[in-house]
Each structure stands twice: as structure tokens, then as C-alpha cells.
Design an enzyme around this catalytic site. Structure first.
Site, PDB file in Angstrom:
ATOM      1  N   TRP A  23       0.838  -1.194   0.000  1.00  0.00           N
ATOM      2  CA  TRP A  23       0.000   0.000   0.000  1.00  0.00           C
ATOM      3  C   TRP A  23       0.878   1.250   0.000  1.00  0.00           C
ATOM      4  CZ3 TRP A  23      -3.498   1.720   4.725  1.00  0.00           C
ATOM      5  CH2 TRP A  23      -4.289   2.823   4.349  1.00  0.00           C
ATOM      6  N   ASP A  53       1.334  -8.249  -0.903  1.00  0.00           N
ATOM      7  CA  ASP A  53      -0.073  -7.855  -0.849  1.00  0.00           C
ATOM      8  C   ASP A  53      -0.243  -6.484  -1.486  1.00  0.00           C
ATOM      9  OD1 ASP A  53      -2.889  -8.155   0.359  1.00  0.00           O
ATOM     10  OD2 ASP A  53      -2.253  -6.172   1.068  1.00  0.00           O
ATOM     11  N   TYR A  58      -4.594   0.872  -4.774  1.00  0.00           N
ATOM     12  CA  TYR A  58      -3.399   1.501  -4.196  1.00  0.00           C
ATOM     13  C   TYR A  58      -2.715   2.326  -5.287  1.00  0.00           C
ATOM     14  CZ  TYR A  58      -3.878  -1.716  -0.195  1.00  0.00           C
ATOM     15  OH  TYR A  58      -4.333  -2.416   0.896  1.00  0.00           O
ATOM     16  N   HIS A 124     -12.104  -6.596  -0.977  1.00  0.00           N
ATOM     17  CA  HIS A 124     -11.387  -5.545  -0.245  1.00  0.00           C
ATOM     18  C   HIS A 124     -12.281  -4.888   0.810  1.00  0.00           C
ATOM     19  CE1 HIS A 124      -8.143  -2.177  -0.758  1.00  0.00           C
ATOM     20  NE2 HIS A 124      -8.309  -2.520   0.487  1.00  0.00           N
ATOM     21  N   SER A 155     -10.571  -9.745   2.615  1.00  0.00           N
ATOM     22  CA  SER A 155      -9.933  -8.881   3.602  1.00  0.00           C
ATOM     23  C   SER A 155     -11.073  -8.313   4.426  1.00  0.00           C
ATOM     24  CB  SER A 155      -9.135  -7.774   2.904  1.00  0.00           C
ATOM     25  OG  SER A 155      -8.482  -6.983   3.873  1.00  0.00           O
TER      26      SER A 155
END
Ligand SMILES: NC(=O)c1ccc[n+]([C@@H]2O[C@H](COP(=O)([O-])OP(=O)(O)OC[C@H]3O[C@@H](n4cnc5c(N)ncnc54)[C@H](OP(=O)(O)O)[C@@H]3O)[C@@H](O)[C@H]2O)c1
Length: 330
Positions: A23, A53, A58, A124, A155
Site C-alpha cells: 500500500w 499484498d 493503491y 477488499h 480482507s
């Protein structure tokens, strides 16, 4: 010494117990140049990281494209690259999680990452309602059958969402916040995930940097970065920023952790090692913005196990100082 390898749930794939959270090299964490981002990721891979990840949002795909570029220049086995979908929906509502939308998100990530098949697709942090819609998981099964994704996971924000998600037979992994300031997953969720052979990915392991011990009451965070703009949950779930612990409360707890550190061990490594004390965790994904952080984090799995006495002290610290702020929320 290399990084400890752990089974990624029941998938038959082993991954490094320390992964790389991408991220910070994508966006929302302040300026990280392409060069610095590539160097940080290369340093992690050089140290033996085999799990990355990322997410389609992002840096609006920048993180995925950087990963593609770095991997294209490297020899040897490819790491597992996990990405995420759902947050491109606007508004971000359960009704948006349709088969067509998921296919489009997956196709964009395949293009960004330059692969035919995504290694792991994660929903997400979808609205809770999504976990009660079997058709969403059927759509993911179809994407596996079509070869667009090798496997999928979720997630989650809350323990309850994780428990619901793993009722679906196809869910291979759950990503959840688990760190010294977020101990609730340990009581029921981790045991249940392990029993079902579901991989658990521990995110935000450093509580957005607090558990490195470097922050102070007067630390300033650049505007435009989530530690400034999401301090009170203005943009997304407040639990994603500093694990949802009030800043001053967290700083006081960090000083108590400092007193428990073994000689010469940096707090960031200690915080990662604490997570690895749980065998249900497959991999921990610290975000790293530069080479030194990536290297230091990658060394954490080689630390000696934390003693029972210190584990107990950290449990009590959590229960007394932190739990009242987070335990019932996530
Ligand atoms: N909803 C979701 O699915 C979701 C949400 C959040 C995160 N994630 C994933 O989880 C990963 C990790 O979470 P995160 O990045 O939010 O938080 P984190 O790993 O708890 O904290 C990362 C930050 O801590 C600092 N840091 C890292 N290693 C350090 C070291 N060795 N020494 C000193 N400082 C260090 C860096 O920031 P500074 O140098 O600027 O202090 C870094 O950006 C993300 O990259 C992402 O892949 C997923």
C-alpha cells in the site's frame, strides 16, 4: 538465515512468514518515488519474501504496476502476489459486487500485473452484507474455473465477518488486522481458521508505524496521507489508521512495550515476531517505504520466540490499556 516459510492454509503453497505490504508504495502514505518503491520491494524479495499484498486501488493501480515491473526484472520463482477488488465501486455498496463488476476488476488487475491468472484475489473489506450473499462467492468460484484467478479470499474489518466468510468452502484466506494492539482475533477466529485450513494474513502489523516506537506526541504527518486525513475515520474505517487506538493512548502503551524489549531488538521486529507466535498466521505483511525498513522487517522471523512471561505482560497491557478502545469494535 532465510525467512521462515509457512503453509498458506490448505492451498499446498508455502509462503514467507514475513511478506510485503504494498500500500505504502502505491499511495496514501506520502510521496514514495518509483525508484524508492522498487528498491524497497527488491530488498524484501532479496531477503526471501515470497508473498506480496497489493490492491487495485493503491495509487489507482500504481502499486500493481510497480510490482509487475520489479518482478519482470528478476529471475527465479515468482512470489505469490495477492491483490484486492471492490473498492473501485462508487458508491461502495454490496449491490456493486456483481459477477460482471468482479470480472472487470479482475481483468484490470491482470493487465496491471501482467498475468493471465491472479495468484490470489481478495474482496477488499466489502460491506458486511456481502458475506451474506452466496452469489458473490459463486461468482468468485466461476472466476477460478475460468482461470482468471487461481484462488480467492477476503480482507475483513471485523472478526465476525471473518467467521462468516470462512463458512464458504472456496475462501482460501482471510486478511485481518492482528497486532499487539488488536488481539481479539486470537480468541476464536484464528483457531477456527486453522481448523478449516484457511490462511490468515496479518495486516497493519505495526499499527501504521506506532509499534515501531518512533512516533512522538509532536510527530507531524503530511497532509494528503491517511495518518493525517483518516485520523478519525474521515475517509475509510478508522481502524485502518493506527489500528483505531487514540494516538495518545497508543503512545503511552508503546512506552510500556519498550520496557519489555529484549536487548538490542528493534520494536518493529519485536511487534512482527509477536504476531508470528500464533501458528495460525500464514504471513504478516508490514508496509515498507524504503530499503532499510524492508530489510529490518524481513529479519523479524529469525528472532527468538518471545518468552511466556513477556507474552503475558503484553496480553495484560492489551486488556487494560487498549481493549476498551478496540475490542468490541473489530
Ligand atoms: N483493507 C485492507 O485490506 C488493508 C488495509 C490496510 C493495509 N493493508 C495491507 O497491509 C499492509 C500493511 O499495513 P500498513 O502499511 O497500513 O501498516 P503497517 O505495516 O502497520 O505500517 C507501515 C508503516 O510503518 C513504517 N515502518 C514499516 N517498517 C518500519 C521499520 N522497520 N522501521 C520503522 N518504521 C517502519 C512505515 O511508515 P513511515 O516510514 O512513514 O513511518 C510504513 O509505511 C499494507 O501495505 C497493505 O498491503 C490492507
Amino acid at each position: 538465515m532465510g525467512i521462515e516459510q509457512r503453509a498458506f492454509g490448505r492451498t499446498g503453497v508455502d509462503v514467507s512468514a514475513i511478506g510485503f505490504g504494498a500500500w505504502a508504495i502505491g499511495g496514501s502514505w506520502g510521496e514514495v518515488s518509483d525508484e524508492a518503491a522498487r528498491a524497497a520491494l527488491n530488498a524484501a524479495l532479496d531477503a526471501g519474501v515470497t508473498f506480496i499484498d497489493t490492491a487495485d486501488v493503491y495509487g489507482d493501480g500504481r502499486s500493481e504496476r510497480l510490482i509487475r515491473a520489479v518482478l519482470a526484472e528478476r529471475q527465479g520463482a515468482r512470489p505469490m502476489v495477492a491483490t484486492k477488488a471492490g473498492r473501485r465501486l462508487s458508491p461502495h455498496v454490496a449491490d456493486g459486487y456483481t459477477a460482471d463488476n468482479l470480472q472487470a476488476f479482475v481483468d484490470r488487475s491482470r493487465a496491471n500485473l501482467g498475468v493471465e491468472t491472479l495468484d490470489l484475489l481478495q474482496l477488499h473489506c466489502p460491506p458486511t452484507d456481502v458475506y451474506y450473499r452466496p452469489e458473490v462467492f459463486t461468482a468468485l468460484d466461476r472466476l477460478v474455473e475460468a482461470g482468471s484467478i487461481a484462488r480467492y479470499g477476503v480482507s475483513v474489518e471485523k472478526v465476525e465477518e471473518g467467521l462468516k466468510a470462512i463458512e464458504y468452502a472456496g475462501v482460501a484466506s482471510v486478511q485481518i488486522i492482528y497486532n499487539i494492539f488488536r488481539q481479539r482475533p486470537a480468541s476464536l477466529f484464528l483457531a477456527e481458521a486453522k481448523r478449516r485450513g484457511v490462511a490468515v494474513i496479518a495486516r497493519v502489523p505495526l499499527a501504521s508505524g506506532l509499534l515501531t516506537g518512533k512516533m512522538r506526541a509532536d510527530t507531524r504527518f503530511a497532509p494528503g496521507t491517511h495518518r493525517a486525513f483518516n485520523r478519525h475515520g474521515e475517509a475509510f474505517d478508522v481502524g485502518e489508521t493506527f489500528s483505531g487506538v487514540p494516538y495518545e493512548v497508543a503512545l503511552a502503551a508503546v512506552e510500556k512495550i519498550r520496557a519489555l524489549l529484549p536487548q538490542g531488538v528493534p520494536m518493529a521486529q519485536f511487534a512482527l515476531r509477536w504476531i508470528l507466535m500464533e501458528s495460525a498466521i500464514s504471513t504478516v505483511i508490514p508496509g515498507a517505504r524504503n530499503v532499510a525498513q524492508a530489510q529490518s522487517n524481513s529479519a523479524a522471523s529469525a528472532l527468538l520466540p518471545i518468552t511466556d512471561e513477556v507474552m503475558q505482560a503484553l496480553r495484560e497491557l492489551y486488556l487494560h490499556d487498549i481493549a476498551p478502545y478496540v475490542h468490541q469494535r473489530w
